[in-house]
Scaffold this active site. Structure first.
Site, PDB file in Angstrom:
ATOM      1  N   HIS A   1      11.880  -0.997 -12.057  1.00  0.00           N
ATOM      2  CA  HIS A   1      11.568  -2.418 -12.276  1.00  0.00           C
ATOM      3  C   HIS A   1      11.597  -3.139 -10.923  1.00  0.00           C
ATOM      4  O   HIS A   1      12.641  -3.175 -10.272  1.00  0.00           O
ATOM      5  CB  HIS A   1      12.631  -2.998 -13.223  1.00  0.00           C
ATOM      6  CG  HIS A   1      12.357  -4.385 -13.695  1.00  0.00           C
ATOM      7  ND1 HIS A   1      12.521  -4.768 -15.010  1.00  0.00           N
ATOM      8  CD2 HIS A   1      11.945  -5.496 -13.044  1.00  0.00           C
ATOM      9  CE1 HIS A   1      12.204  -6.051 -15.133  1.00  0.00           C
ATOM     10  NE2 HIS A   1      11.864  -6.508 -13.958  1.00  0.00           N
TER      11      HIS A   1
ATOM     12  N   HIS B   1       0.813  -1.216   0.000  1.00  0.00           N
ATOM     13  CA  HIS B   1       0.000   0.000   0.000  1.00  0.00           C
ATOM     14  C   HIS B   1       0.851   1.273   0.000  1.00  0.00           C
ATOM     15  O   HIS B   1       1.883   1.360   0.660  1.00  0.00           O
ATOM     16  CB  HIS B   1      -0.934   0.009   1.214  1.00  0.00           C
ATOM     17  CG  HIS B   1      -0.188   0.192   2.504  1.00  0.00           C
ATOM     18  ND1 HIS B   1       0.051   1.428   3.049  1.00  0.00           N
ATOM     19  CD2 HIS B   1       0.390  -0.711   3.314  1.00  0.00           C
ATOM     20  CE1 HIS B   1       0.737   1.280   4.163  1.00  0.00           C
ATOM     21  NE2 HIS B   1       0.953  -0.004   4.348  1.00  0.00           N
TER      22      HIS B   1
HETATM   23  O1  JB2 Z   1      16.883  -0.380 -29.229  1.00  0.00           O
HETATM   24  C1  JB2 Z   1      16.337  -1.497 -29.326  1.00  0.00           C
HETATM   25  C2  JB2 Z   1      16.903  -2.685 -28.755  1.00  0.00           C
HETATM   26  N1  JB2 Z   1      18.033  -2.926 -28.039  1.00  0.00           N
HETATM   27  C3  JB2 Z   1      18.036  -4.254 -27.770  1.00  0.00           C
HETATM   28  N2  JB2 Z   1      15.140  -1.640 -30.002  1.00  0.00           N
HETATM   29  C4  JB2 Z   1      14.530  -2.861 -30.149  1.00  0.00           C
HETATM   30  N3  JB2 Z   1      13.374  -2.917 -30.828  1.00  0.00           N
HETATM   31  N4  JB2 Z   1      15.051  -3.997 -29.614  1.00  0.00           N
HETATM   32  C5  JB2 Z   1      16.209  -3.913 -28.940  1.00  0.00           C
HETATM   33  N5  JB2 Z   1      16.941  -4.849 -28.308  1.00  0.00           N
HETATM   34  C6  JB2 Z   1      16.563  -6.268 -28.260  1.00  0.00           C
HETATM   35  O2  JB2 Z   1      15.922  -6.543 -27.023  1.00  0.00           O
HETATM   36  C7  JB2 Z   1      17.732  -7.236 -28.306  1.00  0.00           C
HETATM   37  O3  JB2 Z   1      18.209  -7.450 -29.614  1.00  0.00           O
HETATM   38  C8  JB2 Z   1      17.128  -8.502 -27.677  1.00  0.00           C
HETATM   39  O4  JB2 Z   1      16.565  -9.362 -28.649  1.00  0.00           O
HETATM   40  C9  JB2 Z   1      16.011  -7.957 -26.786  1.00  0.00           C
HETATM   41  C10 JB2 Z   1      16.286  -8.174 -25.304  1.00  0.00           C
HETATM   42  O5  JB2 Z   1      16.142  -9.549 -25.043  1.00  0.00           O
HETATM   43  P1  JB2 Z   1      16.829 -10.274 -23.807  1.00  0.00           P
HETATM   44  O6  JB2 Z   1      16.210 -11.625 -23.714  1.00  0.00           O
HETATM   45  O7  JB2 Z   1      18.310 -10.191 -23.956  1.00  0.00           O
HETATM   46  O8  JB2 Z   1      16.469  -9.384 -22.537  1.00  0.00           O
HETATM   47  P2  JB2 Z   1      15.046  -9.050 -21.930  1.00  0.00           P
HETATM   48  O9  JB2 Z   1      15.167  -7.689 -21.415  1.00  0.00           O
HETATM   49  O10 JB2 Z   1      13.951  -9.352 -22.870  1.00  0.00           O
HETATM   50  O11 JB2 Z   1      14.875 -10.081 -20.728  1.00  0.00           O
HETATM   51  C11 JB2 Z   1      15.721 -10.043 -19.612  1.00  0.00           C
HETATM   52  O12 JB2 Z   1      15.131  -9.300 -18.542  1.00  0.00           O
HETATM   53  C12 JB2 Z   1      13.873  -9.818 -18.059  1.00  0.00           C
HETATM   54  C13 JB2 Z   1      13.380  -8.914 -16.944  1.00  0.00           C
HETATM   55  C14 JB2 Z   1      15.919 -11.501 -19.241  1.00  0.00           C
HETATM   56  O13 JB2 Z   1      16.894 -11.595 -18.280  1.00  0.00           O
HETATM   57  C15 JB2 Z   1      14.624 -12.107 -18.705  1.00  0.00           C
HETATM   58  O14 JB2 Z   1      14.866 -13.429 -18.227  1.00  0.00           O
HETATM   59  C16 JB2 Z   1      14.055 -11.260 -17.576  1.00  0.00           C
HETATM   60  N6  JB2 Z   1      12.774 -11.812 -17.126  1.00  0.00           N
END
Ligand code: JB2
Length: 218
Positions: free
Chosen positions: A154, A145
């Site tokens: 985050h 709350h």
């Molecule tokens: O400027 C961007 C950019 N920079 C990186 N624009 C766009 N459209 N995409 C971008 N990316 C992309 O984000 C990368 O190429 C990559 O494919 C994606 C991030 O994926 P990743 O799996 O590395 O991280 P995440 O942030 O989706 O997930 C992490 O954080 C979450 C909180 C992981 O550790 C997860 O397990 C976790 N739950």
């Protein structure tokens, strides 16, 4: 006649995006028409049936196709600056941030939820809490709350933030961490996974451990 669902694009096609797309498929709150990802090797692939069309340079084309909303699909727990950067790219293209709420999230009607906030499966946002623009309350996290969670901050998977805590903009409360009631965590600070925070954390500082102390780099 059924309600027209907003057409949205997810920016980023990694792990966080998978949870968001799953959430939107489950909730049915929007139609996810495309994923954009900076990594060229992802182009032509799909995330749960949603095509990865290319990079952010395709945003104007998607706007022309009638897409109205974007979702920041990057969680990147150690780089919420990237979340903020991508959020700005979405806004600049003329799209609106879509707020994503999993049907299993318990969200008080007396909480305030900022545009583009992401409330993921099984999280709890209790009465009087204020969740900032583009902030994430990840799977199973608890925001008690009257907490104030800043823009782009985050609260990671399973973290517990007790009553009246303030989490600054772009700060991270790591997976499974606990923050005692009334604590202030400064902008851009990082609370390590599993830490227990019993005193305020200044802006930009990383704390770890039980009780949490500033990380000493050797
Ligand atoms: O400027 C961007 C950019 N920079 C990186 N624009 C766009 N459209 N995409 C971008 N990316 C992309 O984000 C990368 O190429 C990559 O494919 C994606 C991030 O994926 P990743 O799996 O590395 O991280 P995440 O942030 O989706 O997930 C992490 O954080 C979450 C909180 C992981 O550790 C997860 O397990 C976790 N739950």
């Amino acid at each position: 006649m059924g309600q027209v669902k907003p057409r949205c694009v997810v920016l980023g096609g990694g792990g966080h995006a998978r949870v968001l797309i799953d959430t939107l498929l489950v909730s049915g709150a929007a139609q996810v028409v495309a994923v954009l990802d900076a990594e060229p090797s992802r182009r032509g692939s799909e995330v749960f049936g949603v095509p990865v069309r290319g990079g952010d340079e395709l945003l104007p084309a998607l706007v022309a196709e009638g897409v109205t909303h974007f979702v920041v699909g990057i969680g990147m727990v150690k780089a919420s600056t990237l979340r903020q950067k991508v959020f700005r790219v979405g806004l600049k293209s003329g799209l609106r941030p879509l707020t994503v709420i999993h049907p299993s999230a318990v969200v008080s009607p007396r909480a305030m939820i900022g545009d583009g906030a992401q409330l993921l499966p099984g999280c709890v946002v209790n009465a009087g809490a204020n969740i900032g623009v583009d902030a994430v309350v990840n799977t199973g996290a608890i925001v008690e709350h009257d907490c104030v969670i800043g823009a782009h901050a985050h609260v990671a998977t399973g973290a517990r933030v007790a009553g009246m805590v303030k989490v600054g903009e772009e700060a991270l409360v790591g997976a499974g961490a606990t923050v005692r009631q009334g604590i202030a965590i400064g902008a851009g600070a990082v609370v390590g996974a599993g830490a227990v925070v019993v005193k305020d954390v200044p802006a930009g500082v990383t704390v770890v451990g039980v009780p949490a102390e500033p990380l000493k780099r050797t």
